[in-house]
Scaffold this active site. Structure first.
Site, PDB file in Angstrom:
ATOM      1  N   LEU A 148     -10.587  -3.155  13.493  1.00  0.00           N
ATOM      2  CA  LEU A 148     -10.450  -3.244  12.035  1.00  0.00           C
ATOM      3  C   LEU A 148     -10.318  -4.686  11.557  1.00  0.00           C
ATOM      4  O   LEU A 148     -10.562  -4.989  10.395  1.00  0.00           O
ATOM      5  CB  LEU A 148      -9.216  -2.445  11.557  1.00  0.00           C
ATOM      6  CG  LEU A 148      -9.499  -1.032  11.061  1.00  0.00           C
ATOM      7  CD1 LEU A 148     -10.059  -0.153  12.162  1.00  0.00           C
ATOM      8  CD2 LEU A 148      -8.262  -0.397  10.453  1.00  0.00           C
ATOM      9  N   LYS A 202       0.804  -1.232   0.000  1.00  0.00           N
ATOM     10  CA  LYS A 202       0.000   0.000   0.000  1.00  0.00           C
ATOM     11  C   LYS A 202       0.836   1.282   0.000  1.00  0.00           C
ATOM     12  O   LYS A 202       0.403   2.293  -0.522  1.00  0.00           O
ATOM     13  CB  LYS A 202      -0.932   0.022   1.219  1.00  0.00           C
ATOM     14  CG  LYS A 202      -2.127  -0.897   1.098  1.00  0.00           C
ATOM     15  CD  LYS A 202      -2.995  -0.748   2.347  1.00  0.00           C
ATOM     16  CE  LYS A 202      -4.300  -1.477   2.200  1.00  0.00           C
ATOM     17  NZ  LYS A 202      -5.183  -1.232   3.345  1.00  0.00           N
ATOM     18  N   ASP A 229      -9.899   3.582   2.270  1.00  0.00           N
ATOM     19  CA  ASP A 229     -10.024   3.015   3.629  1.00  0.00           C
ATOM     20  C   ASP A 229     -10.617   4.030   4.598  1.00  0.00           C
ATOM     21  O   ASP A 229     -11.415   3.690   5.460  1.00  0.00           O
ATOM     22  CB  ASP A 229      -8.647   2.577   4.155  1.00  0.00           C
ATOM     23  CG  ASP A 229      -8.226   1.209   3.627  1.00  0.00           C
ATOM     24  OD1 ASP A 229      -9.095   0.427   3.203  1.00  0.00           O
ATOM     25  OD2 ASP A 229      -7.010   0.923   3.642  1.00  0.00           O
ATOM     26  N   TYR A 254     -11.368  -8.177  10.618  1.00  0.00           N
ATOM     27  CA  TYR A 254     -12.709  -8.671  10.243  1.00  0.00           C
ATOM     28  C   TYR A 254     -12.760 -10.189  10.151  1.00  0.00           C
ATOM     29  O   TYR A 254     -13.817 -10.760   9.911  1.00  0.00           O
ATOM     30  CB  TYR A 254     -13.179  -8.043   8.924  1.00  0.00           C
ATOM     31  CG  TYR A 254     -12.183  -8.172   7.800  1.00  0.00           C
ATOM     32  CD1 TYR A 254     -12.090  -9.334   7.061  1.00  0.00           C
ATOM     33  CD2 TYR A 254     -11.329  -7.128   7.493  1.00  0.00           C
ATOM     34  CE1 TYR A 254     -11.165  -9.455   6.043  1.00  0.00           C
ATOM     35  CE2 TYR A 254     -10.394  -7.237   6.481  1.00  0.00           C
ATOM     36  CZ  TYR A 254     -10.332  -8.412   5.754  1.00  0.00           C
ATOM     37  OH  TYR A 254      -9.406  -8.534   4.754  1.00  0.00           O
TER      38      TYR A 254
HETATM   39  P1  NAP Z   1       0.825  -2.238   9.066  1.00  0.00           P
HETATM   40  O1  NAP Z   1       1.082  -1.021   8.241  1.00  0.00           O
HETATM   41  O2  NAP Z   1       1.746  -3.398   9.004  1.00  0.00           O
HETATM   42  O3  NAP Z   1       0.728  -1.744  10.614  1.00  0.00           O
HETATM   43  C1  NAP Z   1       0.494  -2.653  11.654  1.00  0.00           C
HETATM   44  C2  NAP Z   1       0.491  -1.898  12.982  1.00  0.00           C
HETATM   45  O4  NAP Z   1       0.157  -2.837  14.002  1.00  0.00           O
HETATM   46  C3  NAP Z   1       1.823  -1.265  13.371  1.00  0.00           C
HETATM   47  O5  NAP Z   1       1.584  -0.085  14.069  1.00  0.00           O
HETATM   48  C4  NAP Z   1       2.434  -2.343  14.271  1.00  0.00           C
HETATM   49  O6  NAP Z   1       3.316  -1.809  15.242  1.00  0.00           O
HETATM   50  C5  NAP Z   1       1.198  -2.858  14.989  1.00  0.00           C
HETATM   51  N1  NAP Z   1       1.394  -4.240  15.450  1.00  0.00           N
HETATM   52  C6  NAP Z   1       1.602  -5.349  14.690  1.00  0.00           C
HETATM   53  N2  NAP Z   1       1.705  -6.442  15.466  1.00  0.00           N
HETATM   54  C7  NAP Z   1       1.576  -6.011  16.753  1.00  0.00           C
HETATM   55  C8  NAP Z   1       1.617  -6.659  18.019  1.00  0.00           C
HETATM   56  N3  NAP Z   1       1.801  -7.977  18.106  1.00  0.00           N
HETATM   57  N4  NAP Z   1       1.427  -5.924  19.127  1.00  0.00           N
HETATM   58  C9  NAP Z   1       1.235  -4.569  19.046  1.00  0.00           C
HETATM   59  N5  NAP Z   1       1.212  -3.896  17.879  1.00  0.00           N
HETATM   60  C10 NAP Z   1       1.373  -4.599  16.738  1.00  0.00           C
HETATM   61  O7  NAP Z   1      -0.606  -2.857   8.742  1.00  0.00           O
HETATM   62  P2  NAP Z   1      -1.935  -2.045   8.285  1.00  0.00           P
HETATM   63  O8  NAP Z   1      -1.986  -1.980   6.806  1.00  0.00           O
HETATM   64  O9  NAP Z   1      -2.011  -0.802   9.072  1.00  0.00           O
HETATM   65  O10 NAP Z   1      -3.092  -3.080   8.721  1.00  0.00           O
HETATM   66  C11 NAP Z   1      -3.330  -3.350  10.079  1.00  0.00           C
HETATM   67  C12 NAP Z   1      -4.573  -4.217  10.247  1.00  0.00           C
HETATM   68  O11 NAP Z   1      -5.732  -3.521   9.803  1.00  0.00           O
HETATM   69  C13 NAP Z   1      -4.541  -5.540   9.480  1.00  0.00           C
HETATM   70  O12 NAP Z   1      -5.082  -6.543  10.307  1.00  0.00           O
HETATM   71  C14 NAP Z   1      -5.473  -5.288   8.318  1.00  0.00           C
HETATM   72  O13 NAP Z   1      -6.092  -6.481   7.841  1.00  0.00           O
HETATM   73  C15 NAP Z   1      -6.494  -4.377   8.967  1.00  0.00           C
HETATM   74  N6  NAP Z   1      -7.217  -3.558   7.983  1.00  0.00           N
HETATM   75  C16 NAP Z   1      -8.562  -3.724   7.904  1.00  0.00           C
HETATM   76  C17 NAP Z   1      -9.282  -2.967   7.009  1.00  0.00           C
HETATM   77  C18 NAP Z   1     -10.764  -3.138   6.912  1.00  0.00           C
HETATM   78  O14 NAP Z   1     -11.335  -2.736   5.894  1.00  0.00           O
HETATM   79  N7  NAP Z   1     -11.423  -3.681   7.915  1.00  0.00           N
HETATM   80  C19 NAP Z   1      -8.636  -2.025   6.181  1.00  0.00           C
HETATM   81  C20 NAP Z   1      -7.247  -1.870   6.311  1.00  0.00           C
HETATM   82  C21 NAP Z   1      -6.538  -2.663   7.211  1.00  0.00           C
HETATM   83  P3  NAP Z   1       4.867  -1.498  14.910  1.00  0.00           P
HETATM   84  O15 NAP Z   1       4.878  -0.135  14.257  1.00  0.00           O
HETATM   85  O16 NAP Z   1       5.513  -1.534  16.239  1.00  0.00           O
HETATM   86  O17 NAP Z   1       5.319  -2.604  13.979  1.00  0.00           O
END
Ligand code: NAP
Length: 288
Positions: free
Chosen positions: A230, A73, A109, A232
């Site tokens: 978020l 992304k 999003d 799902y």
């Molecule tokens: P990303 O850019 O990889 O960011 C993930 C975030 O989560 C980072 O801040 C990371 O912290 C934190 N994190 C990961 N593992 C963790 C843990 N074990 N404990 C605490 N913090 C943790 O991913 P993203 O694109 O933002 O997506 C995140 C989630 O949102 C995913 O599950 C995705 O499927 C979901 N999502 C859902 C929708 C929807 O339409 N419902 C849309 C977009 C995304 P660090 O910075 O320390 O690594």
């Protein structure tokens, strides 16, 4: 999948890696079929080292657009001709439109989040919000919340990433109070005590790690909070179960997925998205 694919079929791709568990192909193909549109949505697994080739290839192959998902992304932005101003601010693209041979990047999003939040009955105006995580999804969520006058605290495992988010957005939204802190059980407890909404943008609790939650087991859950997760898959995460057990209101991530998809559908087709059909297809695929 539509059975009558022909030379006039408009192709839309999903670019991510891996993508086998995505709900988007079923959701969009059901929507195209419901409106009798000659469109087809195809999964395109692309490893990071081939992203540039794949994005340029969309134009050569005559695609009308694409969705972009993890892990591309942010990296995809450097291969596009234009991005919308809100996409530039968020720093992540989840939809591409090919228009007059130009690749244009969008972020839907944030719209998906706002629509799902409103569908869940929560008005963010004047509220205090705690956001867990500071990745691409968190940036879309904070951008959406900052459209209202809000106080947002971003808690992140890596504090520098949350600081960068706040530094980027504060000048854009002077009416809002944006603060970052490290994500610890203590900051979580203190910050949620006075908050109205908790948004989980971390992947913690996502299938197959369904027995995990960003809310520690030994911390009492505040019953006054509304929780938006978020994640799902599963539909009801452990975090949402903890919220429900404490009498708090929970909103799952499926609504955001459907509404970000609906906004992208409208960009590609120019038609109003059949949101109910998309909900049904996504829920059906999730249960399989
Ligand atoms: P990303 O850019 O990889 O960011 C993930 C975030 O989560 C980072 O801040 C990371 O912290 C934190 N994190 C990961 N593992 C963790 C843990 N074990 N404990 C605490 N913090 C943790 O991913 P993203 O694109 O933002 O997506 C995140 C989630 O949102 C995913 O599950 C995705 O499927 C979901 N999502 C859902 C929708 C929807 O339409 N419902 C849309 C977009 C995304 P660090 O910075 O320390 O690594």
């Amino acid at each position: 999948m539509p059975l009558n694919i022909n030379g006039q079929t408009n192709l839309v791709g999903l670019i991510g890696y891996p993508i086998e568990h995505s709900l988007s192909p079923a959701m969009h193909n059901s929507a195209f079929a419901a409106l009798n549109l000659n469109f087809c949505y195809v999964p395109l697994p692309v490893p990071p080292e081939r992203l540039g080739e794949a994005i340029t290839g969309l134009r050569a192959l005559g695609f009308v657009g694409a969705n972009v998902t993890v892990p591309h992304k942010e990296a995809v932005m450097s291969y596009l001709d234009e991005v919308t101003p809100e996409t530039q601010a968020i720093g992540a693209v989840n939809a591409i439109v090919v228009r007059e041979d130009k690749l244009i990047g969008y972020n839907t999003d944030w719209q998906g989040f706002l629509t799902a939040l409103s569908e869940g009955g929560f008005d963010p105006q004047g509220k205090r919000v705690v956001v867990l995580g500071a990745g691409g999804a968190a940036r879309a969520v904070v951008y959406a919340l900052a459209q209202a006058r809000v106080q947002v605290t971003v808690l992140n495992r890596t504090p520098a990433r949350a600081q960068a988010l706040v530094q980027d957005f504060s000048p854009l939204f002077p009416r809002c109070s944006l603060v970052s802190l490290p994500f610890t059980p203590q900051t979580l407890e203190v910050q949620t005590a006075e908050a109205h909404l908790l948004v989980n943008t971390t992947p913690v609790g996502m299938w197959p790690e369904v027995d995990q939650s960003p809310w520690p087991e030994d911390l009492a859950f505040p019953g006054h909070l509304t929780v938006f997760d978020l994640v799902y898959n599963p539909g009801e995460t452990k975090l949402l179960r903890q919220a429900r057990a404490a009498g708090a209101k929970g909103i799952g991530g499926l609504g955001m997925l459907v509404h970000q998809g609906a906004a992208a559908f409208e960009l590609w087709t120019g038609e109003k998205a059949p949101v109910e059909t998309m909900y049904e297809a996504a829920s059906r695929t999730l249960r399989r």
